[in-house]
Design an enzyme around this catalytic site. Structure first.
Site, short mmCIF file in Angstrom:
data_model
loop_
_atom_site.label_atom_id
_atom_site.label_comp_id
_atom_site.label_asym_id
_atom_site.label_seq_id
_atom_site.Cartn_x
_atom_site.Cartn_y
_atom_site.Cartn_z
N ASP A 47 0.84 -1.21 0.00
CA ASP A 47 0.00 0.00 0.00
C ASP A 47 0.88 1.26 0.00
O ASP A 47 0.37 2.38 -0.13
CB ASP A 47 -1.02 0.00 1.15
N SER A 48 2.19 1.07 0.07
CA SER A 48 3.12 2.17 -0.15
C SER A 48 2.91 2.78 -1.54
O SER A 48 3.34 3.91 -1.80
CB SER A 48 4.58 1.70 -0.01
N ASP A 86 -1.21 -6.03 -0.60
CA ASP A 86 -1.54 -5.44 0.70
C ASP A 86 -3.04 -5.17 0.83
O ASP A 86 -3.67 -4.70 -0.12
CB ASP A 86 -0.82 -4.09 0.83
N LYS A 116 -1.53 -9.35 2.48
CA LYS A 116 -0.79 -8.95 3.69
C LYS A 116 -1.64 -7.93 4.45
O LYS A 116 -2.31 -7.10 3.83
CB LYS A 116 0.57 -8.33 3.33
N GLU A 118 -1.56 -5.46 8.31
CA GLU A 118 -0.75 -4.96 9.43
C GLU A 118 -1.42 -5.24 10.76
O GLU A 118 -2.64 -5.09 10.90
CB GLU A 118 -0.52 -3.45 9.27
N GLU A 185 9.04 -4.62 10.43
CA GLU A 185 9.52 -3.33 9.91
C GLU A 185 9.99 -2.42 11.06
O GLU A 185 9.39 -2.40 12.15
CB GLU A 185 8.40 -2.62 9.12
O1 KIV Z 1 3.51 -1.15 1.69
C1 KIV Z 1 4.66 -1.60 1.64
O2 KIV Z 1 5.43 -1.33 0.72
C2 KIV Z 1 5.08 -2.49 2.73
C3 KIV Z 1 6.52 -2.91 2.76
C4 KIV Z 1 7.42 -1.78 2.99
C5 KIV Z 1 6.76 -4.02 3.70
O3 KIV Z 1 4.31 -2.82 3.56
#
Ligand code: KIV
Length: 276
Positions: A47-48, A86, A116, A118, A185
């Site tokens: 989600d970055s 994500d 994924k 969090e 992280e």
């Molecule tokens: O969103 C993302 O890019 C991440 C990674 C940095 C692990 O969660």
């Protein structure tokens, strides 16, 4: 006939605990996925993407639709790697039912191998429900970018005994809930190493420890394309900022001096020889 390419599965990643380090990068687009597919084990559509490609201040700018669109592009561009997408903030926290519905949408609309999310103890119910629905889950503890506003900034984890104990509980909860791997992280190196020894699923470090079972970086950070803040834990393996700026400057000069387009980039009146 060339043998069919088999994608790396979440189960294969799980089985690599303690073995050759697992190589992971984020990817958000078709061409980048094409370039990375031969070199990594796992591509995370993080989600970055909301920050890196869309210019949002935090990852809270990501939506389910955004993650699905980028997940589809990365699946089109890759054939071998395990692709994890994500779950954006707001798509799983409310209930296990909400989490399963969002995870199902992601997997059905992208074809990715896993999702994924969090959190630790607080999202163990959601992880267990998604896994029970047949979708592999990667956990993410330590610094959690979706909580950065709540936390008052990007704070390194594992610096107090209370926080170390909380991280241990989080890792145990994610493992017990059935996750196949766990991103750690922004966590003190020795704590990340202890967490890696503690649990039986692979840990993937980012700003963590070389003792983790694998490593991940944000692709734009790693190739030097990030124009805003680059975190301390990033190593830039290339300087694409300079490459792009230099190419743009040379292009601008040639357009202004009318040396581009040159003879090789225009078409003559004769047909048949020079299709675009
Ligand atoms: O969103 C993302 O890019 C991440 C990674 C940095 C692990 O969660």
């Amino acid at each position: 006939m060339a043998p069919a390419v088999v994608r790396i599965s979440a189960e294969t990643i799980r089985a690599r605990k303690g073995g050759v380090p697992i190589v992971c990068l984020t990817a958000y687009t078709y061409p980048v996925a094409r370039l990375l597919d031969d070199h990594v084990d796992l591509l995370l559509v993080g989600d970055s993407v909301a920050m890196v490609l869309h210019g949002h201040k935090t990852t809270l700018g990501a939506s389910l639709e955004m993650m699905i669109a980028h997940g589809q592009a990365v699946m089109r561009g890759s054939a071998k790697t395990c692709v994890v997408v994500d779950m954006p903030a707001g798509s799983y926290e409310t209930s296990a039912a909400q989490a399963v519905a969002s995870a199902r949408r992601i997997v059905e609309e992208t074809g990715c191998q896993a999702v994924k999310l969090e959190g630790g103890v607080d999202v163990a119910r959601q992880i267990a429900a998604i896994v029970t629905a047949g979708i592999p889950v990667m956990g993410h503890i330590g610094l959690q970018p979706q909580s950065v506003e709540k936390d008052g900034g990007y704070k390194i984890k594992g610096r107090t005994p209370e926080n170390v104990a909380a991280l241990m509980h989080d890792a145990d909860a994610v493992e017990r809930a059935g996750a196949f791997s766990l991103v750690i992280e922004g966590t003190v190196e020795t704590v990340a190493a202890d967490l890696t020894r503690r649990i039986a699923i692979p840990t993937i470090g980012i700003g963590a420890s070389s003792d983790c079972d694998g490593q991940i970086l944000v692709i734009d950070d790693m190739v030097g394309l990030t124009v805003d803040r680059v975190p301390k834990f990033v190593k830039e393996y290339a300087d694409l900022r300079s490459v792009v700026a230099d190419a743009a400057a040379r292009y601008a000069a040639e357009v202004r001096s009318r040396t581009f387009p040159g003879p090789g980039h225009v078409f003559s009146a004769k047909t048949g020889k020079d299709n675009a």
